[in-house]
Design an enzyme around this catalytic site. Structure first.
Site, PDB file in Angstrom:
ATOM      1  CG  HIS A  25       6.028  -5.467  -0.404  1.00 22.97           C
ATOM      2  ND1 HIS A  25       4.983  -5.790  -1.230  1.00 22.97           N
ATOM      3  CD2 HIS A  25       6.653  -6.633  -0.112  1.00 22.97           C
ATOM      4  CE1 HIS A  25       4.984  -7.103  -1.442  1.00 22.97           C
ATOM      5  NE2 HIS A  25       5.983  -7.636  -0.760  1.00 22.97           N
ATOM      6  CB  CYS A  26       0.978  -2.352   0.670  1.00 19.89           C
ATOM      7  SG  CYS A  26       1.357  -0.737  -0.044  1.00 19.89           S
ATOM      8  CG  MET A  27      -1.181  -4.304  -5.076  1.00 16.52           C
ATOM      9  SD  MET A  27      -2.937  -4.517  -5.357  1.00 16.52           S
ATOM     10  CE  MET A  27      -3.301  -5.848  -4.230  1.00 16.52           C
ATOM     11  CE1 TYR A 304      -3.437  -1.722   2.289  1.00 10.03           C
ATOM     12  CE2 TYR A 304      -1.751  -0.032   2.279  1.00 10.03           C
ATOM     13  CZ  TYR A 304      -2.350  -1.125   1.690  1.00 10.03           C
ATOM     14  OH  TYR A 304      -1.870  -1.600   0.513  1.00 10.03           O
TER      15      TYR A 304
END
Length: 630
Positions: A25-27, A304
């Site tokens: 997961h990212c933010m 990203y």
């Protein structure tokens, strides 16, 4: 939100644990690498409590969750046999093009190390702010230790990337870390600093700087993954522990220092120089374009992919132009959501809009983007406009970021501290206010409160009793093949429903028939697309393939002309599937209702394989009919 329940539903709807290759997961997003993306039920997933939307980027299946994503991720891991280091070997069964594969690698490698970069970036920003305000002196030991804390993750970035890249490529992360450590060793650094000729076993070693770099270590670990796997395959099990790491280090480190490393460093330098050249010469136009479109980039999940460029920019040039554009995009989304909060009459939605506006200002933009602005459409356009207006000021003032941003929001503002800092602050305010004003001017169709929905439903029931004409129209499938959601079409004009709602079909045969009884409005000169109008007023566009207009009619044959009457099932076009695909074109075919605004709703009736003539879309009662009835 019940995080455990949400996690369990998500895991089931992505095709079960057996379909999950890995998950991170990212933010704001859950990022799945699935063995088969087609097994994921996107429509059902987007109805799960807490899920704001879904996206497929390259081969990565993404679910937008928002601020609660760490808790949902934790429950997914807890309720399954998955882990952060879940098997990343093998791969999705779907074929990927080179660009998608590269983006997938960049996203997969950088996402796990973002917490370290974010934390270090924030410390660097806070340290710079304390120095500017005179709270600290650059000669104090406190300042120097804070600098070490902030710089550590960036100086030794190749080691972090090596571990993450090894997991992505399916090799040993500790061997990868050893490769990076050798490239950063003080003895090697001192040899490079002294200059002069350096060689290894008679082969010249090119002097290069590897601290804070990205591309050299990614290339090195990619090569190492193949070397390690090959040696492991030919080595007896009793000797693997010693032989595999020894030979891998002896082969990869020298090869990197002699060839791969310098090449990567040169590529990084050219990348940063090229970006600087664009902004220095295109100036205001480059900033307007990047700021005004960055929210669209975020939608694809490809933001990203800019991380290595940003790091190289700051490492090589000492500054970066991409981060300021990201700030403007976030403040544009915040301003639009804030205007929605002011104007909406729905108390619950008003509260949601205020909350997501604040969240976007703090640097997490997707709840505002997906939960408010995209839902209402016009505010999302206003957010893009607001960011572009802020971009004009940033272009004129030449605003830059001097430090890697931990969070692209209010807490991260110290990264913009420099000669243009006042303009940086004013630009953020300008993007916020402009987006809010444009949202107010454009307006939007407010979300109804439960009481209003009940009243409207009662009114509609009365109107339906009056309406005696046909209440819906069913569109038949013009092509046999596999149905796909419009969101999966690579052309954003179709994927974002700018032309209208509908569906897409990947054809199994090279023939298009009429999905309606009606009239041919337009047959494009290039014969790749056709416009129809049904006897009930539905305007239909059938667009065979993406960018196939460039074929200038080659491989297409039209069997009708504009203005002629057609009946359902009548042949309209034929095309050579194999020849078009051999020419490099995607054959996915959007079927669009271009007068979407005249219908209450447009619902896909077919999933998976569809035959010619099978029910494809349901077009609900037109607004015009309802008004006439009232």
């Amino acid at each position: 939100m019940n995080h455990r329940k949400t996690a369990e539903e998500i895991l089931q709807l992505v095709g079960g644990e057996s379909n999950v290759q890995s998950v991170i997961h990212c933010m704001t997003r859950l990022r799945f690498n699935l063995y088969d993306n087609s097994k994921a039920d996107r429509q059902a997933l987007e109805q799960v409590d807490g899920v704001l939307g879904s996206n497929i980027s390259g081969s990565q299946f993404q679910l937008i969750i928002g601020n609660e994503v760490p808790k949902v991720y934790k429950e997914i891991i807890a309720s399954s046999g998955l882990s952060e280091s879940s098997n990343t070997q093998g791969g999705s069964k779907e074929k990927k093009n080179v660009i998608s594969s590269i983006f997938d690698v960049i996203s997969g490698v950088f996402t796990p190390i973002l917490p370290a970069i974010a934390g270090a970036g924030m410390i660097k920003g806070i340290t710079a702010l304390l120095l500017t305000l005179g709270v600290l002196q650059d000669t104090s030991q406190t300042y120097q230790i804070l600098t070490v804390i902030g710089d550590g993750a960036f100086y030794f970035l190749p080691i972090l990337l090596a571990i993450s890249a090894a997991r992505k490529f399916g090799s040993n992360p500790y061997i990868a870390a050893a490769i990076a450590a050798a490239m950063l060793h003080p003895t090697l650094t001192a040899m490079f600093a002294e200059g002069g000729d350096i060689s290894f076993a008679g082969l010249p070693v090119t002097i290069a700087t590897y601290s804070s770099t990205v591309i050299p270590i990614l290339l090195a670990i990619w090569i190492a993954s193949y070397v390690e796997k090959w040696i492991d395959r030919i080595t007896h099990a009793s000797l693997k522990l010693i032989v595999v790491p020894t030979i891998t280090l002896l082969v990869v480190v020298p090869v990197t220092l002699i060839t791969v490393g310098p090449l990567g460093a040169i590529l990084g330098d050219y990348l940063s120089t090229g970006m600087s050249f664009m902004f220095e010469h295109a100036g205001i136009f480059a900033t307007i374009l990047l700021a005004g479109t960055f929210s669209l980039i975020i939608m694809t999940g490809m933001h990203y992919a800019f991380t290595p460029i940003v790091i190289n920019n700051i490492a090589v040039n000492g500054y970066d132009y991409i981060i300021p554009a990201m700030f403007l995009a976030n403040f544009g989304q915040a301003g639009a959501a804030f205007a929605v909060a002011l104007k909406s009459k729905n108390k619950k939605f008003k509260s949601l809009s205020y909350t997501t506006a604040i969240t976007a200002v703090m640097g997490v933009t997707e709840p505002a983007m997906y939960g408010v602005n995209m839902k209402l459409k016009k505010p999302f356009v206003a957010a893009l406009i607001g960011a572009a207006i802020g971009g004009a000021l940033y272009g004129i003032a030449d605003v830059k970021a001097y430090i890697i941003a931990g969070i692209v929001g209010l807490p991260g503002i110290p990264v913009l501290i420099g000669p243009e800092f006042v303009f940086a602050l004013f630009g953020l305010l300008l993007a916020f206010v402009s987006a809010a004003v444009v949202t107010w001017i454009l307006g939007f169709e407010d979300v109804l409160s439960p009481a209003e929905e009940t009243t409207t439903a009662d009114q509609n029931t009365e109107k339906e009793a009056i309406v005696t004409e046909k209440t819906s129209e069913v569109l038949a499938s013009p092509i046999a093949g596999e149905t796909r959601p419009l969101a999966e079409v690579s052309d954003p004009t179709f994927a974002q429903e700018i032309m209208g709602k509908g569906t897409a079909i990947f054809p199994s045969v090279g023939e298009v028939v009429s999905p309606i009884d009606g009239e041919v409005v337009t047959v494009f000169a290039t014969k790749h697309a056709i416009g129809l109008k049904s006897s009930n007023g539905a305007e239909v566009l059938i667009h065979v393939g993406i960018d196939t207009v460039k074929l200038n009619g080659e491989h297409f044959t039209a069997h009708i002309e504009s203005g002629v009457k057609v009946h359902k099932g009548q042949k309209l076009l034929s095309f050579d599937k194999e020849a078009i695909q051999a020419a490099g074109y995607d054959l996915i075919t959007p079927v669009i209702i271009t007068n979407t605004a005249e219908y209450e709703d447009i619902t896909a009736l077919a999933e998976g394989t569809v035959s010619t003539g099978e029910a494809l879309l349901d077009l609900a009662v037109p607004h015009a009919a309802s008004k006439e009835a009232s």
